[in-house]
Design a protein around this motif. Sequence first.
Motif, PDB file in Angstrom:
ATOM      1  N   SER A   1      21.055  38.586  19.684  1.00 49.36           N
ATOM      2  CA  SER A   1      21.281  39.139  20.815  1.00 49.36           C
ATOM      3  C   SER A   1      23.032  38.578  21.112  1.00 49.36           C
ATOM      4  O   SER A   1      23.501  37.885  20.612  1.00 49.36           O
ATOM      5  CB  SER A   1      20.638  38.101  21.749  1.00 49.36           C
ATOM      6  N   LEU A   2      23.666  39.637  21.823  1.00 52.65           N
ATOM      7  CA  LEU A   2      24.894  39.495  22.045  1.00 52.65           C
ATOM      8  C   LEU A   2      25.172  39.748  23.769  1.00 52.65           C
ATOM      9  O   LEU A   2      24.459  40.890  24.078  1.00 52.65           O
ATOM     10  CB  LEU A   2      25.836  40.526  21.468  1.00 52.65           C
ATOM     11  N   ILE A   3      25.522  38.848  24.626  1.00 56.49           N
ATOM     12  CA  ILE A   3      25.546  39.019  25.916  1.00 56.49           C
ATOM     13  C   ILE A   3      26.910  38.740  26.323  1.00 56.49           C
ATOM     14  O   ILE A   3      27.545  37.659  26.017  1.00 56.49           O
ATOM     15  CB  ILE A   3      24.802  38.021  26.592  1.00 56.49           C
ATOM     16  N   HIS A   4      27.507  39.593  27.372  1.00 57.18           N
ATOM     17  CA  HIS A   4      28.657  39.407  28.126  1.00 57.18           C
ATOM     18  C   HIS A   4      28.221  39.418  29.693  1.00 57.18           C
ATOM     19  O   HIS A   4      27.902  40.256  29.956  1.00 57.18           O
ATOM     20  CB  HIS A   4      29.611  40.626  27.803  1.00 57.18           C
ATOM     21  N   TYR A   5      28.735  38.177  30.280  1.00 53.40           N
ATOM     22  CA  TYR A   5      28.346  37.992  31.655  1.00 53.40           C
ATOM     23  C   TYR A   5      29.626  38.655  32.623  1.00 53.40           C
ATOM     24  O   TYR A   5      30.688  38.421  32.165  1.00 53.40           O
ATOM     25  CB  TYR A   5      28.203  36.616  32.024  1.00 53.40           C
ATOM     26  N   LEU A   6      29.239  39.720  33.269  1.00 54.95           N
ATOM     27  CA  LEU A   6      30.124  40.198  34.242  1.00 54.95           C
ATOM     28  C   LEU A   6      30.392  39.093  35.191  1.00 54.95           C
ATOM     29  O   LEU A   6      31.606  39.052  35.802  1.00 54.95           O
ATOM     30  CB  LEU A   6      29.620  41.355  34.897  1.00 54.95           C
TER      31      LEU A   6
ATOM     32  N   ALA B   1      29.238  30.294  29.093  1.00 58.96           N
ATOM     33  CA  ALA B   1      30.357  30.923  29.019  1.00 58.96           C
ATOM     34  C   ALA B   1      30.373  32.568  29.087  1.00 58.96           C
ATOM     35  O   ALA B   1      29.233  33.031  29.342  1.00 58.96           O
ATOM     36  CB  ALA B   1      30.749  30.851  27.511  1.00 58.96           C
ATOM     37  N   GLN B   2      31.428  33.042  29.289  1.00 53.97           N
ATOM     38  CA  GLN B   2      31.660  34.539  29.509  1.00 53.97           C
ATOM     39  C   GLN B   2      30.830  35.367  28.366  1.00 53.97           C
ATOM     40  O   GLN B   2      30.108  36.400  28.880  1.00 53.97           O
ATOM     41  CB  GLN B   2      32.989  34.971  29.528  1.00 53.97           C
ATOM     42  N   ASN B   3      31.022  34.827  27.153  1.00 44.03           N
ATOM     43  CA  ASN B   3      30.272  35.571  26.057  1.00 44.03           C
ATOM     44  C   ASN B   3      29.276  34.798  25.408  1.00 44.03           C
ATOM     45  O   ASN B   3      29.428  33.515  25.125  1.00 44.03           O
ATOM     46  CB  ASN B   3      31.480  36.174  25.025  1.00 44.03           C
ATOM     47  N   THR B   4      28.102  34.928  25.094  1.00 42.78           N
ATOM     48  CA  THR B   4      27.171  34.282  24.525  1.00 42.78           C
ATOM     49  C   THR B   4      26.349  35.279  23.352  1.00 42.78           C
ATOM     50  O   THR B   4      25.940  36.473  23.669  1.00 42.78           O
ATOM     51  CB  THR B   4      26.147  33.924  25.551  1.00 42.78           C
ATOM     52  N   SER B   5      26.143  34.814  22.050  1.00 49.78           N
ATOM     53  CA  SER B   5      25.571  35.172  20.886  1.00 49.78           C
ATOM     54  C   SER B   5      24.630  34.567  20.369  1.00 49.78           C
ATOM     55  O   SER B   5      25.008  33.106  20.379  1.00 49.78           O
ATOM     56  CB  SER B   5      26.458  35.831  20.127  1.00 49.78           C
TER      57      SER B   5
ATOM     58  N   GLN C   1      29.108  30.525  22.051  1.00 51.83           N
ATOM     59  CA  GLN C   1      29.508  30.797  23.388  1.00 51.83           C
ATOM     60  C   GLN C   1      30.927  30.432  23.299  1.00 51.83           C
ATOM     61  O   GLN C   1      31.660  29.617  22.758  1.00 51.83           O
ATOM     62  CB  GLN C   1      29.133  29.673  24.297  1.00 51.83           C
ATOM     63  N   ASN C   2      31.888  31.441  24.238  1.00 51.85           N
ATOM     64  CA  ASN C   2      33.266  31.464  24.338  1.00 51.85           C
ATOM     65  C   ASN C   2      33.492  32.300  25.375  1.00 51.85           C
ATOM     66  O   ASN C   2      32.906  33.603  25.450  1.00 51.85           O
ATOM     67  CB  ASN C   2      34.026  31.975  22.924  1.00 51.85           C
ATOM     68  N   ASN C   3      34.555  31.836  26.220  1.00 56.34           N
ATOM     69  CA  ASN C   3      34.853  32.972  27.524  1.00 56.34           C
ATOM     70  C   ASN C   3      35.641  34.067  26.668  1.00 56.34           C
ATOM     71  O   ASN C   3      36.006  35.160  27.280  1.00 56.34           O
ATOM     72  CB  ASN C   3      35.815  32.204  28.379  1.00 56.34           C
ATOM     73  N   THR C   4      36.389  33.873  25.606  1.00 59.29           N
ATOM     74  CA  THR C   4      37.016  34.980  24.915  1.00 59.29           C
ATOM     75  C   THR C   4      36.378  35.820  23.775  1.00 59.29           C
ATOM     76  O   THR C   4      36.012  35.144  22.808  1.00 59.29           O
ATOM     77  CB  THR C   4      38.367  34.226  24.146  1.00 59.29           C
ATOM     78  N   PHE C   5      36.294  37.077  24.009  1.00 59.10           N
ATOM     79  CA  PHE C   5      35.342  37.594  23.059  1.00 59.10           C
ATOM     80  C   PHE C   5      35.815  37.462  21.541  1.00 59.10           C
ATOM     81  O   PHE C   5      35.213  37.428  20.793  1.00 59.10           O
ATOM     82  CB  PHE C   5      35.263  39.148  23.468  1.00 59.10           C
TER      83      PHE C   5
END
Length: 446
Positions: free
Chosen positions: A79-84, A106-110, A304-308
């Motif tokens: 799974s790959l998720i980007h939180y708006l 975090a803003q981006n989670t996989s 997890q990381n805020n920077t994609f």
Amino acid sequence: MKKGIFGLLCVLLSTLGNPLLAQKSTDSLTRRAYLNDCLLYALTNYPIVRQSLIDQEIADRNIKIAQSSWYPQLTSGYSLIHYLKLPVTQIPDATTGERRNVTLGAQNTSVASFSLSQSILSRDLLLANRTADAYRVQAAQTTTLNKIDVVVNVSKAYYDAVLTQRQADILTEDITRLQRSLRDASNQYQSGVVDKTDPQRAQVALNNALAQRKQYTDLVGAKIQVLKQYMGYPPALNLGVAYDTTQLVRDTALDTTQLANPASRVEYQQLRTQRELLDANVRYARWAYLPSVSAIANYNFQYQNNTFTQLYSQVFPNSLIGLSVVLPIFQGGRRVQQLRIAELQVKRLDWDFVSLTNSVDAEYAQALSVYKGNLANYYALVANQQLAQDNYRIINLQYRSGVRAYLDVTVAEADLRTARLNVFNALYQVLVSRVDVLRALGEYRF
């Protein structure tokens, strides 16, 4: 060197053997196809038989599918998720106790996950193990029943085609005799011994025989096409049906002292197999009170990381093992009713045994009575044929001596031709009824 040459010849013969045998088989059916040849071809090539064999293979593979759940089940996911907008959770402050809003994650989670499960106790898997052999037997019994139908249909179609051909041959023999009678009548007319009506009567009888032979000859072609259909034989290919009249007469013999045994019928064996499956269904309903037990293991790679662009720079793995037990406690009486239905289905099937036993006895009694009646009729017509043949011989000699009129010869010829045709019609009826008796006895096996 000799051994090498001999080995090479063996390889060549084994390579060419199958096409040569196939060609030989096709040639044999084209030239001389007896009943056994037709049956062997039909049991190999008839579409329903081929479909039944495929159904057996499908049933075997379905059984393997049902039993595959006993093996460990390994699955994976990604799974790959980007939180708006990140979720917010209220957390109490450690000093004041007041709740404050805290943004988590975090803003981006996989996540890449691997899951392993192993069934330990499951009523579905227990049922699959208990019924595997029964389902294989059921598929094989269906194939056997289809083969029996093929044997019955091919046998009847073969007898029909052969005896129609025999009737055409009888008419050919009669035509030869009528042509000789026409010459005799014409010679006597030219000599002034008889009047013109005698050769005219002979010509009329010959024309009728020629027309009747044409009908039977055309009918033979249609009967052979029907035989091809039941054999699964290509319609465009020639089928040389051969027969032995003496063997056909021997095939009329049958032991009429046998008693019908429903247990020897494939239909009865199918009911037994169905009863076994229904008994397993009763046990399956009782196993509804058992828990379902399985072992599980998961391993997850979480990023997890805020920077994609830096999402996969650091991993936070987690893993677990566990045991899952599911025990149904109350389902509103559903399991009780399912168990009662399964038991009632078994009782209902017991009446199918009674019904089949009665129908087999009635079928055998009717087939046997028809066979005996046809056999008695055949023997009577054989005796009539002998009388008609002697009568024709005597009247023909008397006509040549000038004692009898040609009208008597015409009548005697017609009686002899009818007697011979009736004999083979009766022989066909005996052979067909014998097939029905064997079918009722369940004596066809493969």
